[in-house]
Structures are given as structure tokens and as C-alpha cells.
Design a protein around this motif. Structure first.
Motif, mmCIF file in Angstrom:
data_model
loop_
_atom_site.group_PDB
_atom_site.id
_atom_site.type_symbol
_atom_site.label_atom_id
_atom_site.label_comp_id
_atom_site.label_asym_id
_atom_site.label_seq_id
_atom_site.Cartn_x
_atom_site.Cartn_y
_atom_site.Cartn_z
ATOM 1 N N LEU A 1 26.012 1.885 -12.569
ATOM 2 C CA LEU A 1 26.896 1.573 -11.449
ATOM 3 C C LEU A 1 27.437 0.145 -11.546
ATOM 4 C CD1 LEU A 1 24.954 3.263 -8.498
ATOM 5 C CD2 LEU A 1 26.937 4.121 -9.759
ATOM 6 N N ALA A 2 26.630 -0.762 -12.065
ATOM 7 C CA ALA A 2 27.102 -2.133 -12.246
ATOM 8 C C ALA A 2 28.205 -2.184 -13.295
ATOM 9 C CB ALA A 2 25.939 -3.040 -12.656
ATOM 10 N N ARG A 3 28.093 -1.324 -14.298
ATOM 11 C CA ARG A 3 29.066 -1.309 -15.396
ATOM 12 C C ARG A 3 30.365 -0.629 -14.996
ATOM 13 N NH1 ARG A 3 25.745 0.418 -18.752
ATOM 14 N NH2 ARG A 3 26.249 2.645 -18.821
ATOM 15 N N HIS A 4 30.263 0.466 -14.219
ATOM 16 C CA HIS A 4 31.457 1.254 -13.899
ATOM 17 C C HIS A 4 32.025 0.970 -12.503
ATOM 18 C CE1 HIS A 4 31.070 3.559 -17.545
ATOM 19 N NE2 HIS A 4 29.848 3.963 -17.230
ATOM 20 N N GLY A 5 31.240 0.324 -11.665
ATOM 21 C CA GLY A 5 31.702 0.104 -10.296
ATOM 22 C C GLY A 5 31.299 1.237 -9.382
ATOM 23 N N GLU A 6 31.578 2.458 -9.777
ATOM 24 C CA GLU A 6 31.147 3.645 -9.053
ATOM 25 C C GLU A 6 31.101 4.826 -10.028
ATOM 26 O OE1 GLU A 6 33.984 4.202 -5.927
ATOM 27 O OE2 GLU A 6 35.408 5.208 -7.235
ATOM 28 N N ALA A 7 30.316 5.826 -9.676
ATOM 29 C CA ALA A 7 30.172 6.996 -10.546
ATOM 30 C C ALA A 7 29.628 8.160 -9.737
ATOM 31 C CB ALA A 7 29.236 6.689 -11.725
ATOM 32 N N GLY A 8 29.953 9.377 -10.169
ATOM 33 C CA GLY A 8 29.454 10.570 -9.510
ATOM 34 C C GLY A 8 28.137 11.030 -10.117
ATOM 35 N N VAL A 9 27.524 12.014 -9.484
ATOM 36 C CA VAL A 9 26.233 12.535 -9.949
ATOM 37 C C VAL A 9 26.354 13.072 -11.369
ATOM 38 C CG1 VAL A 9 24.414 14.219 -9.547
ATOM 39 C CG2 VAL A 9 25.475 13.071 -7.615
ATOM 40 N N THR A 10 27.418 13.819 -11.645
ATOM 41 C CA THR A 10 27.592 14.412 -12.972
ATOM 42 C C THR A 10 27.719 13.337 -14.047
ATOM 43 O OG1 THR A 10 28.674 16.355 -12.024
ATOM 44 C CG2 THR A 10 29.022 15.940 -14.370
ATOM 45 N N GLU B 1 25.169 10.371 -18.587
ATOM 46 C CA GLU B 1 24.780 9.131 -19.257
ATOM 47 C C GLU B 1 23.276 9.036 -19.446
ATOM 48 O OE1 GLU B 1 26.442 5.405 -18.979
ATOM 49 O OE2 GLU B 1 28.257 5.995 -17.897
ATOM 50 N N LEU B 2 22.533 9.571 -18.479
ATOM 51 C CA LEU B 2 21.072 9.541 -18.584
ATOM 52 C C LEU B 2 20.536 10.679 -19.439
ATOM 53 C CD1 LEU B 2 19.986 8.746 -14.893
ATOM 54 C CD2 LEU B 2 20.071 7.169 -16.821
ATOM 55 N N ASP B 3 21.383 11.668 -19.692
ATOM 56 C CA ASP B 3 20.982 12.876 -20.418
ATOM 57 C C ASP B 3 19.880 13.606 -19.656
ATOM 58 O OD1 ASP B 3 21.063 14.796 -22.413
ATOM 59 O OD2 ASP B 3 19.625 13.745 -23.703
ATOM 60 N N VAL B 4 20.115 13.794 -18.349
ATOM 61 C CA VAL B 4 19.167 14.528 -17.508
ATOM 62 C C VAL B 4 19.947 15.574 -16.708
ATOM 63 C CG1 VAL B 4 17.619 12.560 -17.303
ATOM 64 C CG2 VAL B 4 19.403 12.917 -15.569
ATOM 65 N N HIS B 5 19.213 16.477 -16.070
ATOM 66 C CA HIS B 5 19.842 17.481 -15.215
ATOM 67 C C HIS B 5 20.401 16.803 -13.970
ATOM 68 C CE1 HIS B 5 20.238 21.056 -12.626
ATOM 69 N NE2 HIS B 5 20.307 21.736 -13.767
ATOM 70 N N LYS B 6 21.453 17.413 -13.392
ATOM 71 C CA LYS B 6 22.075 16.841 -12.198
ATOM 72 C C LYS B 6 21.082 16.688 -11.049
ATOM 73 C CE LYS B 6 26.001 18.165 -10.638
ATOM 74 N NZ LYS B 6 27.144 18.983 -10.183
ATOM 75 N N SER B 7 20.131 17.618 -10.934
ATOM 76 C CA SER B 7 19.147 17.532 -9.847
ATOM 77 C C SER B 7 18.282 16.288 -9.992
ATOM 78 C CB SER B 7 18.270 18.784 -9.831
ATOM 79 O OG SER B 7 17.543 18.921 -11.048
ATOM 80 N N THR B 8 17.957 15.915 -11.232
ATOM 81 C CA THR B 8 17.171 14.700 -11.474
ATOM 82 C C THR B 8 17.973 13.474 -11.083
ATOM 83 O OG1 THR B 8 15.971 15.746 -13.290
ATOM 84 C CG2 THR B 8 15.972 13.348 -13.221
#
Length: 272
Positions: A39-48, A53-60
Motif C-alpha cells: 500500500l505504501a508503494r501503490h498508494g491504494e490497492a484492492g484485495v485481488t 502480490e502476496l501469492d495467497v488466496h483472496k480470503s487470506t
């Protein structure tokens, strides 16, 4: 299978579960920090986006964001569903900035005072229920003095701690005074009532004394350091052996320490 073998197997399984649990906690913390960095790098971001970027499921990713949002570290734009860094990050950054600023601005003040008085000079800030020393300068007479840098010291038994206590909001101060006040020497004030009266004097006179209250043979004086808005953000102290910092000398040392603390406060923007 013998009972001894079965017990050993159960113990091993328990240790393995504990190990996996600890590893899971560490992984969660690492991922939460990674979310803040994204979030610091992009300013804002969605769950997807975050999940990818984390390579995890959306629920995580959603659970991580929920935990951070509960702490005020991230916020969500309801109209776009995007997440951004929250005000809690500013609060943490502000606290870190104060420590960095007071250390940087305090270095020349501490050095000058230490050279003038020949004793050890410290800057302490509040750290939960203790005072932690974040800056230290040693005068020529204090070459054998112990190192106080980074050390957490009790609020009720040190001059810096009394300064910090005296200028806390009443509810916070009373909460700390309601706790046990450990005795370190025969001179330590362990009565909340007596300490409360002393703190009133500290606030009124602008400095605090500690006469062999933390360690036998150690005396100290301290004065408040203020931010631009008048808040007390630290304490500047002078400490040394009781045979040099004799009682008769403490009031004059306190006045000189208060003058140096005022100079540091000015550097921090107070009174400008």
C-alpha cells in the motif's frame, strides 16, 4: 506400543503442532508487513491485487486487511473497494519521528551540558510504564559511569521518570500510580500519596530530583523537554555519584539542566 513410547509420540506431536503454530504466526506477521509495504508503494490497492502480490488466496488477503483495518493501520474507500494506509501508520511514524528528532536535536545540547558539568547527561522518553534513555553524553568526570543508553528505568525512582509522570494526563498518571511501586533502595518513594505530592512540586518548579532512589550512591536531576505544542515529550537529566552531586549542589544543577532542556525544547519548535 508401550506407554512410554506412546507418551513420547504425544509429546513429539505436541511440539510439532507448537512449532507449526509459531511458524504460522511469523508468516502472518510477515504478510501483514508486506501488505503495508504494498500500500505504501501503490498508494491504494484492492484485495485481488494484494492477494496476487502476496501469492495467497483472496480470503487470506481479506483477513490480513481486516486485522490491519481493526488496528487503524489501513482504511478502505467504500466507493472503490480499494485499501490505503490508515491514520494508525501516521501515529506510529509520528512517535518514531519524535524519538529521532529529539535524539538528533538533543545531541549538541547534551554534549555541551556534559562538558560543562562533567557528568552524564541523558534524554529519556516515555515507554509504556518506564522511561527509556535514547541519548547519552558523558562528561570528563564520568568516564567510569555505567551506560544508560537504551535502558528502561522505573518512572517513580528516577528524575526523568518523575518529570514524565508529572506531565502525563491525570487518568494515565493515576493508572500508573495505582500499580505497585517497587523499592530499589531505602530512599525509594513507594507510597502513591507521597509520590503524587512530589509530582505536583515537579510540575510547579520545572525539575525533578532523585537522591539515591534507584541505586545507592547515585543522584540525578531532570527537566522537561517540550514539543512545539507544549506537550512534554522527554526529559533531560544529569546524573552522577552522590559524593559529587551532593544535595547542596542539586538545586543549581537542576536550574542549569532546566535551561538546557528549554534550549532543546526551542530546537523542537516550542516557543517559536
Amino acid at each position: 506400543m508401550t506407554r512410554k513410547r506412546a507418551a513420547a509420540d504425544r509429546t513429539g506431536a505436541a511440539r510439532e503442532r507448537t512449532s507449526r503454530g509459531a511458524a504460522g504466526v511469523i508468516q502472518s506477521v510477515d504478510r501483514a508487513v508486506s501488505v503495508l509495504e504494498i500500500l505504501a508503494r501503490h498508494g491504494e490497492a484492492g484485495v485481488t491485487d494484494i492477494a496476487d502480490e502476496l501469492d495467497v488466496h483472496k480470503s487470506t488477503a481479506f483477513r490480513l486487511l481486516g486485522a490491519l483495518e481493526n488496528r487503524g493501520l489501513v482504511g478502505q474507500a467504500q466507493d472503490r473497494g480499494k485499501y490505503f494506509l490508515g491514520a494508525g501508520v501516521l501515529r506510529l511514524a509520528g512517535a518514531a519521528a519524535v524519538r529521532l528528532d529529539i535524539s538528533q536535536e538533543g545531541a549538541p545540547v547534551c554534549r555541551e551540558l556534559a562538558d560543562e558539568l562533567g557528568e552524564t547527561v541523558n534524554i529519556a522518553v516515555l515507554d509504556d510504564d518506564a522511561a527509556v534513555n535514547i541519548m547519552q553524553a558523558r562528561g570528563p568526570a564520568s568516564v567510569t559511569a555505567q551506560n544508560w543508553l537504551g535502558r528502561r528505568t522505573p518512572l517513580h525512582a528516577t528524575s526523568s521518570g518523575k518529570v514524565l509522570l508529572a506531565h502525563l494526563p491525570v487518568t494515565l498518571r493515576e493508572g500508573l500510580l495505582a500499580r505497585a511501586l517497587p523499592r530499589f533502595t531505602e530512599h525509594t518513594v513507594t507510597s502513591a500519596g507521597m509520590l503524587r505530592g512530589e509530582l505536583e512540586s515537579v510540575a510547579a518548579q520545572g525539575f525533578a530530583l532523585a537522591v539515591e532512589e534507584l541505586e545507592p550512591g547515585l543522584n540525578a536531576v531532570a527537566a522537561p523537554v517540550r514539543a512545539h505544542d507544549g506537550r512534554v515529550i522527554g526529559a533531560l537529566s544529569v546524573s552522577g555519584p552522590a559524593y559529587r552531586l551532593v544535595r547542596e549542589r542539586l538545586p543549581e544543577l537542576a536550574r542549569r539542566t532546566a535551561t538546557a532542556a528549554d534550549e532543546l525544547s526551542r530546537r523542537m519548535g516550542h516557543g517559536i
